[in-house]
Each structure stands twice: as structure tokens, then as C-alpha cells.
Motif scaffolding. Structure first.
Motif, PDB file in Angstrom:
ATOM      1  N   SER A  89     -37.778  -0.798 -62.065  1.00  0.00           N
ATOM      2  CA  SER A  89     -38.682  -0.996 -63.200  1.00  0.00           C
ATOM      3  C   SER A  89     -40.050  -0.361 -62.976  1.00  0.00           C
ATOM      4  O   SER A  89     -40.701   0.075 -63.920  1.00  0.00           O
ATOM      5  CB  SER A  89     -38.875  -2.488 -63.466  1.00  0.00           C
ATOM      6  OG  SER A  89     -37.649  -3.097 -63.754  1.00  0.00           O
ATOM      7  N   THR A  90     -40.494  -0.313 -61.715  1.00  0.00           N
ATOM      8  CA  THR A  90     -41.836   0.204 -61.428  1.00  0.00           C
ATOM      9  C   THR A  90     -41.835   1.418 -60.498  1.00  0.00           C
ATOM     10  O   THR A  90     -42.844   2.098 -60.376  1.00  0.00           O
ATOM     11  CB  THR A  90     -42.710  -0.885 -60.781  1.00  0.00           C
ATOM     12  OG1 THR A  90     -42.079  -1.337 -59.571  1.00  0.00           O
ATOM     13  CG2 THR A  90     -42.888  -2.068 -61.724  1.00  0.00           C
ATOM     14  N   ARG A  91     -40.690   1.676 -59.835  1.00  0.00           N
ATOM     15  CA  ARG A  91     -40.632   2.818 -58.914  1.00  0.00           C
ATOM     16  C   ARG A  91     -39.241   3.437 -58.942  1.00  0.00           C
ATOM     17  O   ARG A  91     -38.249   2.734 -59.099  1.00  0.00           O
ATOM     18  CB  ARG A  91     -40.923   2.378 -57.471  1.00  0.00           C
ATOM     19  CG  ARG A  91     -42.393   2.209 -57.136  1.00  0.00           C
ATOM     20  CD  ARG A  91     -42.587   2.132 -55.632  1.00  0.00           C
ATOM     21  NE  ARG A  91     -41.740   1.128 -55.008  1.00  0.00           N
ATOM     22  CZ  ARG A  91     -41.353   1.160 -53.730  1.00  0.00           C
ATOM     23  NH1 ARG A  91     -41.715   2.157 -52.941  1.00  0.00           N
ATOM     24  NH2 ARG A  91     -40.593   0.216 -53.226  1.00  0.00           N
ATOM     25  N   ILE A  92     -39.198   4.753 -58.769  1.00  0.00           N
ATOM     26  CA  ILE A  92     -37.950   5.464 -58.497  1.00  0.00           C
ATOM     27  C   ILE A  92     -37.977   5.767 -57.007  1.00  0.00           C
ATOM     28  O   ILE A  92     -38.922   6.390 -56.513  1.00  0.00           O
ATOM     29  CB  ILE A  92     -37.841   6.752 -59.325  1.00  0.00           C
ATOM     30  CG1 ILE A  92     -37.852   6.430 -60.823  1.00  0.00           C
ATOM     31  CG2 ILE A  92     -36.564   7.513 -58.959  1.00  0.00           C
ATOM     32  CD1 ILE A  92     -37.955   7.653 -61.717  1.00  0.00           C
ATOM     33  N   LYS A  93     -36.963   5.293 -56.282  1.00  0.00           N
ATOM     34  CA  LYS A  93     -36.966   5.412 -54.824  1.00  0.00           C
ATOM     35  C   LYS A  93     -35.804   6.275 -54.360  1.00  0.00           C
ATOM     36  O   LYS A  93     -34.678   6.137 -54.841  1.00  0.00           O
ATOM     37  CB  LYS A  93     -36.846   4.015 -54.187  1.00  0.00           C
ATOM     38  CG  LYS A  93     -37.968   3.070 -54.601  1.00  0.00           C
ATOM     39  CD  LYS A  93     -37.761   1.661 -54.097  1.00  0.00           C
ATOM     40  CE  LYS A  93     -36.723   0.888 -54.880  1.00  0.00           C
ATOM     41  NZ  LYS A  93     -37.164   0.536 -56.250  1.00  0.00           N
ATOM     42  N   ALA A  94     -36.062   7.178 -53.412  1.00  0.00           N
ATOM     43  CA  ALA A  94     -35.027   8.006 -52.788  1.00  0.00           C
ATOM     44  C   ALA A  94     -35.038   7.713 -51.290  1.00  0.00           C
ATOM     45  O   ALA A  94     -36.063   7.889 -50.635  1.00  0.00           O
ATOM     46  CB  ALA A  94     -35.305   9.486 -53.039  1.00  0.00           C
ATOM     47  N   VAL A  95     -33.900   7.236 -50.763  1.00  0.00           N
ATOM     48  CA  VAL A  95     -33.828   6.860 -49.352  1.00  0.00           C
ATOM     49  C   VAL A  95     -32.633   7.552 -48.703  1.00  0.00           C
ATOM     50  O   VAL A  95     -31.496   7.418 -49.169  1.00  0.00           O
ATOM     51  CB  VAL A  95     -33.691   5.328 -49.182  1.00  0.00           C
ATOM     52  CG1 VAL A  95     -33.599   4.960 -47.702  1.00  0.00           C
ATOM     53  CG2 VAL A  95     -34.875   4.613 -49.830  1.00  0.00           C
ATOM     54  N   LEU A  96     -32.885   8.307 -47.655  1.00  0.00           N
ATOM     55  CA  LEU A  96     -31.840   9.016 -46.915  1.00  0.00           C
ATOM     56  C   LEU A  96     -31.539   8.253 -45.639  1.00  0.00           C
ATOM     57  O   LEU A  96     -32.448   7.896 -44.890  1.00  0.00           O
ATOM     58  CB  LEU A  96     -32.312  10.434 -46.575  1.00  0.00           C
ATOM     59  CG  LEU A  96     -31.258  11.375 -45.989  1.00  0.00           C
ATOM     60  CD1 LEU A  96     -30.242  11.790 -47.056  1.00  0.00           C
ATOM     61  CD2 LEU A  96     -31.924  12.622 -45.388  1.00  0.00           C
ATOM     62  N   ILE A  97     -30.250   7.990 -45.389  1.00  0.00           N
ATOM     63  CA  ILE A  97     -29.834   7.294 -44.167  1.00  0.00           C
ATOM     64  C   ILE A  97     -28.827   8.150 -43.408  1.00  0.00           C
ATOM     65  O   ILE A  97     -28.244   9.077 -43.966  1.00  0.00           O
ATOM     66  CB  ILE A  97     -29.225   5.904 -44.470  1.00  0.00           C
ATOM     67  CG1 ILE A  97     -27.946   6.039 -45.316  1.00  0.00           C
ATOM     68  CG2 ILE A  97     -30.250   4.999 -45.145  1.00  0.00           C
ATOM     69  CD1 ILE A  97     -27.171   4.734 -45.487  1.00  0.00           C
ATOM     70  N   ASP A  98     -28.627   7.816 -42.125  1.00  0.00           N
ATOM     71  CA  ASP A  98     -27.631   8.553 -41.337  1.00  0.00           C
ATOM     72  C   ASP A  98     -26.313   7.778 -41.308  1.00  0.00           C
ATOM     73  O   ASP A  98     -26.142   6.777 -42.016  1.00  0.00           O
ATOM     74  CB  ASP A  98     -28.164   8.857 -39.932  1.00  0.00           C
ATOM     75  CG  ASP A  98     -28.343   7.608 -39.065  1.00  0.00           C
ATOM     76  OD1 ASP A  98     -27.856   6.518 -39.452  1.00  0.00           O
ATOM     77  OD2 ASP A  98     -28.965   7.716 -37.993  1.00  0.00           O
ATOM     78  N   ASP A  99     -25.377   8.234 -40.467  1.00  0.00           N
ATOM     79  CA  ASP A  99     -24.048   7.613 -40.444  1.00  0.00           C
ATOM     80  C   ASP A  99     -24.005   6.278 -39.710  1.00  0.00           C
ATOM     81  O   ASP A  99     -22.954   5.638 -39.633  1.00  0.00           O
ATOM     82  CB  ASP A  99     -23.020   8.576 -39.846  1.00  0.00           C
ATOM     83  CG  ASP A  99     -23.420   9.090 -38.470  1.00  0.00           C
ATOM     84  OD1 ASP A  99     -24.542   8.775 -37.999  1.00  0.00           O
ATOM     85  OD2 ASP A  99     -22.620   9.825 -37.847  1.00  0.00           O
ATOM     86  N   THR A 100     -25.157   5.841 -39.174  1.00  0.00           N
ATOM     87  CA  THR A 100     -25.227   4.488 -38.592  1.00  0.00           C
ATOM     88  C   THR A 100     -26.088   3.581 -39.479  1.00  0.00           C
ATOM     89  O   THR A 100     -26.510   2.520 -39.058  1.00  0.00           O
ATOM     90  CB  THR A 100     -25.819   4.520 -37.168  1.00  0.00           C
ATOM     91  OG1 THR A 100     -27.192   4.954 -37.240  1.00  0.00           O
ATOM     92  CG2 THR A 100     -25.035   5.461 -36.265  1.00  0.00           C
ATOM     93  N   TYR A 101     -26.367   4.062 -40.706  1.00  0.00           N
ATOM     94  CA  TYR A 101     -27.128   3.314 -41.714  1.00  0.00           C
ATOM     95  C   TYR A 101     -28.608   3.153 -41.375  1.00  0.00           C
ATOM     96  O   TYR A 101     -29.295   2.307 -41.933  1.00  0.00           O
ATOM     97  CB  TYR A 101     -26.493   1.924 -41.993  1.00  0.00           C
ATOM     98  CG  TYR A 101     -25.004   2.012 -42.181  1.00  0.00           C
ATOM     99  CD1 TYR A 101     -24.451   2.680 -43.270  1.00  0.00           C
ATOM    100  CD2 TYR A 101     -24.131   1.455 -41.246  1.00  0.00           C
ATOM    101  CE1 TYR A 101     -23.078   2.787 -43.430  1.00  0.00           C
ATOM    102  CE2 TYR A 101     -22.757   1.559 -41.401  1.00  0.00           C
ATOM    103  CZ  TYR A 101     -22.236   2.232 -42.497  1.00  0.00           C
ATOM    104  OH  TYR A 101     -20.877   2.349 -42.653  1.00  0.00           O
ATOM    105  N   SER A 102     -29.096   3.986 -40.462  1.00  0.00           N
ATOM    106  CA  SER A 102     -30.525   3.975 -40.132  1.00  0.00           C
ATOM    107  C   SER A 102     -31.266   4.869 -41.120  1.00  0.00           C
ATOM    108  O   SER A 102     -30.776   5.950 -41.470  1.00  0.00           O
ATOM    109  CB  SER A 102     -30.759   4.488 -38.715  1.00  0.00           C
ATOM    110  OG  SER A 102     -30.111   3.652 -37.777  1.00  0.00           O
ATOM    111  N   THR A 103     -32.443   4.428 -41.543  1.00  0.00           N
ATOM    112  CA  THR A 103     -33.224   5.214 -42.491  1.00  0.00           C
ATOM    113  C   THR A 103     -33.815   6.440 -41.808  1.00  0.00           C
ATOM    114  O   THR A 103     -34.431   6.336 -40.744  1.00  0.00           O
ATOM    115  CB  THR A 103     -34.357   4.360 -43.094  1.00  0.00           C
ATOM    116  OG1 THR A 103     -33.773   3.252 -43.783  1.00  0.00           O
ATOM    117  CG2 THR A 103     -35.191   5.166 -44.074  1.00  0.00           C
ATOM    118  N   ILE A 104     -33.606   7.593 -42.446  1.00  0.00           N
ATOM    119  CA  ILE A 104     -34.153   8.854 -41.937  1.00  0.00           C
ATOM    120  C   ILE A 104     -35.476   9.169 -42.634  1.00  0.00           C
ATOM    121  O   ILE A 104     -36.456   9.539 -42.005  1.00  0.00           O
ATOM    122  CB  ILE A 104     -33.165  10.018 -42.174  1.00  0.00           C
ATOM    123  CG1 ILE A 104     -31.900   9.809 -41.344  1.00  0.00           C
ATOM    124  CG2 ILE A 104     -33.811  11.363 -41.868  1.00  0.00           C
ATOM    125  CD1 ILE A 104     -30.799  10.820 -41.648  1.00  0.00           C
ATOM    126  N   ALA A 105     -35.481   9.036 -43.957  1.00  0.00           N
ATOM    127  CA  ALA A 105     -36.660   9.417 -44.730  1.00  0.00           C
ATOM    128  C   ALA A 105     -36.608   8.751 -46.097  1.00  0.00           C
ATOM    129  O   ALA A 105     -35.551   8.324 -46.553  1.00  0.00           O
ATOM    130  CB  ALA A 105     -36.728  10.933 -44.896  1.00  0.00           C
TER     131      ALA A 105
END
Length: 238
Positions: free
Chosen positions: A31-47
Motif C-alpha cells: 500500500s505504501t511501498r513497492i519492494k524488490a528483494v533478491l535472495i540466494d538459494d539458502t534464502y539469505s537476502t542479497i540485496a
């Protein structure tokens, strides 16, 4: 020293995963933000990257503009990709999987040429109380005001000029999927905010569709409801 080496090794490992496409990108239209989240194959956030936006009143109804949907998506993605390059020294050219989610419900209606007929009507609108009451009574199943079918039926009841031209309607997530893949589909969870889902078949309740089509004001339309809805897909389906 050992800690620095460990960090360097971790950065190198993540950079290799980025090059190999061992990543997944989730983009959420909130509703207030569009978020883009990239993760690796162990589900850790990259960026991650984001874009702030807010709904506005258009013709007395809460909406987000079509232009801002795409500007927000591009801005959030660009920020995330820049984050990848800054942190890992890699240009983002491959992504393993991409998934979109968005505010459920709402109403985006299109004609046979794919043109949007009215501004996007969000879940925040409460102008659909008559449709909510009539459909809940008809189905003996609660149809909240924010559901997509309530928006469509209210437009029918209001005799809105665009109704006869509707060839497809969907949610924000369905719209983005369609424009990026050419496929008129929706995850079954989001689809359940458009129209009731049969838990056995994982598609729309056939009996309810038939009851809806039989309403005199709906029967007078040049379309049948099943021809307008996106195809629901269960989790894990491309």
C-alpha cells in the motif's frame, strides 16, 4: 584478519551465485511501498530496493496510476540491482526465479484490445456495499466489499458505461504478471480475493459462477464471468 577473509569468501560465493542465477527475486506492491528483494538459494537476502507511493482519489475512488505502477517497479528493481553491483561487484544479468505479489482484491478492467477501461480501483474502496450484500445473499457466502467480483458487480448495478466492454479483469498482481509474461494467470491465494475458490478443484466455484451469470442484469451483458477471470495456479506452478 580471519574475519575479513571470511567476509571476502562470503562475498565471492554470493557473487558466483549471482553470476550463475542461483537467485530468486520477490517484488511486492504494498500500500505504501513497492519492494524488490533478491535472495540466494539458502534464502539469505542479497540485496533490496524500494519505491514509496500512495493511493489518491480519482473520480471519487482510491487509485494508483498505471504510469506509477511501472515507474515504481522499475525504480525498486533498479535500486536493488545497483545494490547488487555495489556490494558484490556484479552486474545483475540473470535471475533464477521471479515472483510478484500485491495488495489483494481491487479491480483492473480491460477491453478486448488490452486497454484499461477505468482507473485501477483499490481494495480501499467501500463503494461496493450493495454488491457485497446481494452477492453474499445469492451465494450464502460472504463476499467482502473489497473483492474484485464485488467491484465488477457494483459497476454492473451502477450501469457504468465501461461494463459491456470488459474482456478481462484482474488484480494488480495479475496485471503485472500478464504484462510481463503474456499470461492471464494468478496465484490461487490472490485469486481467492477475486472470486470464491473451490478447495477441491483449486479453481473458481462453478456453482457460484452459474448463479452470477443467471442474474438478469449480468445475463444482459455480452460476456460470461468465466471468460473474464484469470486462471488460478497453485503454489509452485510457473
Amino acid at each position: 584478519m580471519a574475519q575479513e577473509q571470511e567476509l571476502d569468501d562470503q562475498i565471492a560465493l554470493t557473487a558466483e551465485k549471482i553470476r550463475a542465477g542461483k537467485t530468486s527475486l520477490g517484488i511486492e506492491f504494498g500500500s505504501t511501498r513497492i519492494k524488490a528483494v533478491l535472495i540466494d538459494d539458502t534464502y539469505s537476502t542479497i540485496a533490496a530496493g524500494d519505491y514509496g507511493w500512495a493511493s489518491h482519489l480519482e473520480d471519487g475512488l482510491w487509485s494508483y496510476s498505471k504510469e506509477e505502477i511501472w515507474k515504481g517497479l522499475q525504480t525498486a528493481y533498479a535500486a536493488m540491482a545497483q545494490n547488487v553491483e555495489t556490494a558484490y561487484g556484479e552486474k545483475l544479468t540473470r535471475i533464477g526465479h521471479i515472483g510478484f505479489s500485491a495488495m489483494m482484491h481491487g479491480y483492473l478492467a480491460f477491453d478486448k484490445d488490452g486497454e484499461m477501461l477505468v482507473p485501477f480501483r483499490t481494495w480501499q474502496n467501500t463503494n461496493t456495499s450493495e454488491a457485497h450484500k446481494k452477492l453474499s445473499e445469492l451465494f450464502q457466502y460472504n463476499i467482502p466489499e473489497r473483492w474484485s467480483i464485488a467491484h465488477l458487480y457494483q459497476a454492473v448495478l451502477n450501469k457504468e458505461e465501461h461494463v459491456g466492454k470488459v474482456a478481462y479483469f484482474t488484480t494488480l498482481a495479475g496485471y503485472v504478471h500478464w504484462k510481463l509474461t503474456g499470461k492471464k494467470v494468478l496465484g490461487v491465494g490472490d485469486a481467492s480475493g477475486m472470486f470464491p475458490i473451490d478447495p477441491t478443484t483449486h479453481t473458481y466455484e462453478t456453482e457460484f459462477i452459474e448463479k452470477f451469470n443467471a442474474l438478469p442484469e449480468v445475463a444482459a451483458q455480452p460476456w460470461k464471468l468465466s471468460d473474464l477471470l484469470p486462471e488460478p495456479l497453485v503454489a509452485g506452478t510457473p
